[in-house]
Design a protein around this motif. Structure first.
Motif, PDB file in Angstrom:
ATOM      1  N   MET A 173       0.829  -1.211   0.000  1.00 29.19           N
ATOM      2  CA  MET A 173       0.000   0.000   0.000  1.00 29.19           C
ATOM      3  C   MET A 173       0.861   1.258   0.000  1.00 29.19           C
ATOM      4  SD  MET A 173      -2.994   1.407   0.072  1.00 29.19           S
ATOM      5  CE  MET A 173      -3.839   2.888   0.633  1.00 29.19           C
ATOM      6  N   THR A 174       1.946   1.236   0.790  1.00 34.35           N
ATOM      7  CA  THR A 174       2.819   2.409   0.896  1.00 34.35           C
ATOM      8  C   THR A 174       3.440   2.753  -0.449  1.00 34.35           C
ATOM      9  OG1 THR A 174       3.331   1.876   3.201  1.00 34.35           O
ATOM     10  CG2 THR A 174       4.808   3.411   2.079  1.00 34.35           C
ATOM     11  N   LEU A 175       3.958   1.742  -1.128  1.00 28.36           N
ATOM     12  CA  LEU A 175       4.609   1.996  -2.416  1.00 28.36           C
ATOM     13  C   LEU A 175       3.599   2.365  -3.501  1.00 28.36           C
ATOM     14  CD1 LEU A 175       7.422  -0.693  -2.435  1.00 28.36           C
ATOM     15  CD2 LEU A 175       7.708   1.782  -2.448  1.00 28.36           C
ATOM     16  N   LEU A 176       2.352   1.921  -3.352  1.00 29.91           N
ATOM     17  CA  LEU A 176       1.313   2.355  -4.291  1.00 29.91           C
ATOM     18  C   LEU A 176       1.070   3.854  -4.117  1.00 29.91           C
ATOM     19  CD1 LEU A 176      -0.744   1.516  -6.460  1.00 29.91           C
ATOM     20  CD2 LEU A 176      -2.375   1.059  -4.625  1.00 29.91           C
ATOM     21  N   LEU A 177       1.098   4.313  -2.882  1.00 34.95           N
ATOM     22  CA  LEU A 177       0.963   5.749  -2.616  1.00 34.95           C
ATOM     23  C   LEU A 177       2.181   6.509  -3.139  1.00 34.95           C
ATOM     24  CD1 LEU A 177      -0.994   7.745  -1.305  1.00 34.95           C
ATOM     25  CD2 LEU A 177       0.259   7.442   0.852  1.00 34.95           C
ATOM     26  N   VAL A 178       3.365   5.919  -3.010  1.00 43.53           N
ATOM     27  CA  VAL A 178       4.587   6.516  -3.559  1.00 43.53           C
ATOM     28  C   VAL A 178       4.463   6.647  -5.079  1.00 43.53           C
ATOM     29  CG1 VAL A 178       7.056   6.138  -3.974  1.00 43.53           C
ATOM     30  CG2 VAL A 178       6.094   5.765  -1.685  1.00 43.53           C
ATOM     31  N   LEU A 179       3.923   5.596  -5.719  1.00 42.52           N
ATOM     32  CA  LEU A 179       3.707   5.642  -7.167  1.00 42.52           C
ATOM     33  C   LEU A 179       2.777   6.790  -7.530  1.00 42.52           C
ATOM     34  CD1 LEU A 179       3.868   4.421 -10.038  1.00 42.52           C
ATOM     35  CD2 LEU A 179       1.943   2.936  -9.414  1.00 42.52           C
ATOM     36  N   PHE A 180       1.683   6.935  -6.801  1.00 40.61           N
ATOM     37  CA  PHE A 180       0.716   8.005  -7.072  1.00 40.61           C
ATOM     38  C   PHE A 180       1.360   9.385  -6.945  1.00 40.61           C
ATOM     39  CE2 PHE A 180      -2.569  10.940  -5.340  1.00 40.61           C
ATOM     40  CZ  PHE A 180      -3.342  11.048  -6.481  1.00 40.61           C
ATOM     41  N   ILE A 181       2.102   9.612  -5.882  1.00 43.07           N
ATOM     42  CA  ILE A 181       2.754  10.919  -5.668  1.00 43.07           C
ATOM     43  C   ILE A 181       3.797  11.174  -6.748  1.00 43.07           C
ATOM     44  CG2 ILE A 181       4.228  12.241  -4.097  1.00 43.07           C
ATOM     45  CD1 ILE A 181       2.801  10.738  -1.774  1.00 43.07           C
ATOM     46  N   SER A 182       4.547  10.127  -7.108  1.00 43.08           N
ATOM     47  CA  SER A 182       5.568  10.268  -8.164  1.00 43.08           C
ATOM     48  C   SER A 182       4.927  10.646  -9.496  1.00 43.08           C
ATOM     49  CB  SER A 182       6.342   8.956  -8.318  1.00 43.08           C
ATOM     50  OG  SER A 182       6.973   8.593  -7.120  1.00 43.08           O
TER      51      SER A 182
END
Length: 445
Positions: free
Chosen positions: A1-10
């Motif tokens: 979930m955390t890295l999915l949020l990182v993907l979204f912000i990126s």
């Protein structure tokens, strides 16, 4: 979930950066790609708990770095190749009434033949009264048990390309206020195209036509206002409105084409739009066996053609394996799965860079830097016809339909039919071709 949020912000950061570097052109290919990946990632985030998403670093890295590599040649051309400094103040693109009638009659005959062959295929495959559209779609598209004859597939291209040309003509008349009483007839080939598409239970070709219409409208509007004028705000509003209208339309369109589903609208749309983000992650975490042939997922039509000719032992549909998404399943994996699987990381980057180079060349060299002419109009239509490759990039890698003989035939038809509809005319001594380019009124800016 955390890295999915990182993907979204990126993706958000990249979107605003690329938008500025593209001179605030909202329909620049990398801007569109990033916008679509952001939308898909939002749907993945909404469903993260239900789908039990544990996003991987590699999936995040491949998507963000892949989009950057795709964007590089386009951003280079955006800042190195100047747009033409003129505005078009009047356009007289038109189609004679007899040609409109000819197109309508030809389309009706072709669709009749298409439906006749469809019924023959259904009978051959043992159709017993369930949804005909879904039955045909399943046996020809998914299972690959049957296929339409080459002659019918070629004739249907006439219906498809005619719809694009007539839509372009209608949009041009609307933008330049060059309307006549017969213009309502121009919509009929477009409606016939939609009917033909619904016969096989598909919605995607209708989406492609809508995307093409958006691209054509934007580019023609730019020729009227000048390429240096920013009109992105209006199109952002139109895009958001289109999403609000398009999502329920896409869902309920399923029933109009003879298909049924037990999924809710949110489940259905999430599976289609957000599912590929998770499916790409699932592929990275659990890849399948290496490809047997070079490009076996990316170049399906080419390999099938070689297989039919007996050069290789290959016969496959374009569909990939299904994976679980909560209570449903899906089998689309974004722009990057197919080339990554076929060519490895370096090959994937080279492949997506090549696609970026191709779209950058069309948009910045063939369209933005050239004066308007009949050839320019045709090039715009070809560009809009291919642009679903980018519009649907967060869902699938459409090289597996675009890189084919039938796409080449479609492009040839664009040039031949456009000249016929716009320039060909009968004269007392035979026939002649009208030069519409002299009637275009230009203004330097």
């Amino acid at each position: 979930m955390t890295l999915l949020l990182v993907l979204f912000i990126s993706l958000l950061i990249l979107f605003f950066l690329v938008y500025i570097l593209s001179q605030r052109d909202i329909l620049s290919p990398p801007v569109v790609m990033l916008g679509m990946f952001i939308i898909s990632t939002i749907f993945a985030l909404i469903n993260a708990k239900n789908w039990q998403i544990d996003y991987s670093f590699l999936a995040t890295f491949y998507i963000t770095s892949g989009i950057v590599v795709f964007s590089l040649p386009i951003l280079f051309m955006a800042n190195k190749i100047p747009s033409i400094s003129e505005k078009i103040t009047n356009s007289k693109v038109d189609i004679a009434t007899w040609k409109v009638v000819f197109a309508i009659i030809s389309d009706i005959v072709i669709v009749y033949l298409f439906r006749k062959e469809m019924l023959q295929l259904a009978a051959q495959a043992g159709y017993r009264g369930q949804s005909l559209q879904w039955f045909i779609r399943n046996t020809t598209n998914y299972e690959g048990v049957l296929e339409f004859s080459s002659s019918i597939r070629l004739l249907v291209r006439f219906v498809d390309i005619t719809a694009y040309i007539f839509m372009f003509t209608l949009i041009d008349k609307f933008i330049y206020n060059n309307k006549k009483g017969k213009d309502l007839l121009l919509i009929i080939p477009v409606l016939i195209f939609i009917y033909k598409t619904s016969l096989t239970g598909g919605r995607q070709d209708i989406l492609k036509l809508v995307f093409a219409g958006i691209v054509q409208t934007y580019i023609l509007q730019k020729t009227k206002t000048g390429w240096n004028k920013v009109i992105s705000g209006k199109y952002i509003f139109v895009g958001l409105s289109g999403i609000l209208v398009g999502i329920p339309s896409f869902y309920y369109g399923l029933f109009l084409v003879g298909r049924t589903t037990t999924r809710t609208m949110m489940e259905s749309v999430s599976t289609y739009i957000g599912g590929p983000i998770q499916h790409f992650n699932q592929y990275i975490q659990h890849p399948i066996s290496p490809s047997r042939y070079f490009g076996s997922e990316t170049f399906v039509p080419i390999l099938n053609m070689l297989g039919d000719a007996g050069f290789i032992d290959y016969k496959a549909t374009v569909h990939l394996e299904f994976r679980q998404l909560g209570v449903t399943i899906g089998n689309v994996y974004t722009f990057f799965r197919r080339p990554l699987h076929d060519f490895g990381p370096i090959g994937m980057y080279l492949f997506v860079f090549s696609i970026g180079l191709f779209f950058g060349f069309l948009y910045y060299i063939v369209i933005r830097s050239k004066s308007r002419s009949t050839l320019w109009d045709i090039n715009v239509m070809v560009y809009s016809y291919l642009f679903y490759w980018i519009f649907l990039s967060s869902i699938e890698q459409y090289s597996m339909t675009i890189i084919s003989v039938f796409t080449l035939i479609a492009i040839i038809l664009f040039y031949l039919l456009s000249v016929f509809y716009w320039q060909f005319k009968f004269t007392p001594t035979g026939f002649a071709f009208i030069n519409n380019d002299d009637e275009i009124e230009r203004e330097e800016i």
